[in-house]
Design an enzyme around this catalytic site. Sequence first.
Site, PDB file in Angstrom:
ATOM      1  N   GLU A 151      25.781  25.539  37.491  1.00 14.88           N
ATOM      2  CA  GLU A 151      26.475  24.259  37.598  1.00 14.88           C
ATOM      3  C   GLU A 151      27.973  24.377  37.367  1.00 14.88           C
ATOM      4  O   GLU A 151      28.577  23.537  36.695  1.00 14.88           O
ATOM      5  CB  GLU A 151      25.815  23.230  36.674  1.00 14.88           C
ATOM      6  CG  GLU A 151      24.357  22.998  37.058  1.00 14.88           C
ATOM      7  CD  GLU A 151      23.595  22.042  36.159  1.00 14.88           C
ATOM      8  OE1 GLU A 151      24.187  21.553  35.167  1.00 14.88           O
ATOM      9  OE2 GLU A 151      22.412  21.791  36.440  1.00 14.88           O
ATOM     10  N   GLU A 201      15.190  24.264  41.969  1.00 17.48           N
ATOM     11  CA  GLU A 201      14.683  23.404  40.886  1.00 17.48           C
ATOM     12  C   GLU A 201      14.166  22.082  41.463  1.00 17.48           C
ATOM     13  O   GLU A 201      14.584  21.005  41.055  1.00 17.48           O
ATOM     14  CB  GLU A 201      15.772  23.137  39.841  1.00 17.48           C
ATOM     15  CG  GLU A 201      16.378  24.385  39.227  1.00 17.48           C
ATOM     16  CD  GLU A 201      17.440  24.083  38.176  1.00 17.48           C
ATOM     17  OE1 GLU A 201      17.489  22.943  37.658  1.00 17.48           O
ATOM     18  OE2 GLU A 201      18.237  24.989  37.855  1.00 17.48           O
TER      19      GLU A 201
END
Length: 470
Positions: A239, A342
């Site tokens: 991220e 994910e």
Amino acid sequence: MHAAWLQISNGDATVVATFKTPTGYHDAGSTRAKSGCWSMLKGGLTVNKSGPAHLYFQSENPSVDIWVDSVSLQPFTPEEWKSHQYQSIEKVRRSKVKIQAVDGEGKPQGNRTLLIAQKFARFPFGCAINKNILTNQAYKNWFISRFRYTTFENEMKWYSNEASQYREDYSTSDALLQFAKSNGVSVRGHNVFWDDPKYQPYWVRNLGPQQLAAAATTRIHSLMRRYSGQVIAWDVLNENLHFNFFESKLGWTASSKFYATARALDRTADLFLNDFNTIESPGDQASSPDSYLSKIRQIRAGGYNGPLSIGLEGHFRDVNIPYMRSAIDKVASSGLPIWITEVDVQAGWNQAALLDQVLREAHAHPSVHGIVLWSAWSPQGCYRMCLTDNYFNNLPTGNVVDAIIRQFFNVEVTATTDVNGFYETSLSHGDYEVSFADQYQSEKDMKLTQMAQHFVVEASEDTLHVKVLA
């Protein structure tokens, strides 16, 4: 689906395509437009209500004029979209196979019943797990009967391995890795660093640049030396499109240095960037396809020119399949391998149906090399999407996953040979065994059959010919 060529009057700016429909305004794609050259904006929108619609191109920079050319809009019915997915799967995920049944003298055996069973799928399809699986046999049974790929939900993260400085604890991640290895499950290492400040170990957050650099060096060497050669991939930076904890303290080349170190420590595992909302949300400019490609260029400019892979998390709130396809298309222009890392879908009345759409679209895209579901089980509930209840009975989402597995990753086909002993089909890439479902075989022929029943389907334009002794 829509596409347009854009240019702006000066500088560069993000331009967003927005549809006004009877249900409101909907972002449907964006691009980084520049002065002096044309940039393509490609996107899409799922329309749930008929009526007039207006397409706007807009920028947050009020000082630029936007020039638009060659706008195209292409509608697809659900049936047409599914047909395209089917064609793509046939082209990139399956190959033609021609099986012939013969006896010990090579004579064709017509009207024989074959059982073709896939034993291993070449396309990685997995699900996250966590420490709860170590002490729950029902969880183990449910998981092992379905998956050969996994990611540990939290157990390899820095805050789990070194909650207090200099006091490392890998006992849980060691146990999870041993569980995976003993059951033939490949593991993605998640993650080496997380760029979100709130997910740093508490003692890391206020370190000065020199102390942070030393702590980060210790972290990457400790984790990757421990598990090098035992995982298939590393999310080196998690991220860092949305956050920049390390870059803000160590300089803009910090990411490049981390990847260079990771490559030196593990020469075999794929090294990933990993972030959310690139395929989920056309309105999140921090992780738009253009922003993702820009981050890759930044890492290259910082001095790292080794292998990279793209992780697209896939935490879906609103599912926009046309935009998902266009976003993957654009990121795939980098030429780098892509995994959807994910996957989950926000709870709602149609959660299972939306999950099915997401998984089928991801699997059908030729640039996607693997999929991992983010549904590690906990008695208190999963991160966002469970596949089972607490007794490991499937929820509707679990039924969707099982149907996908049966169709693509655990294929079983019962078929009958023609008069010349042939059966032709297309099969998903993987390892297979073929046997006879009928019962009239001599002891000698049964031994011969056992020797000839394994075959491998790989990507090829040529038909694979398999001869099985009956």
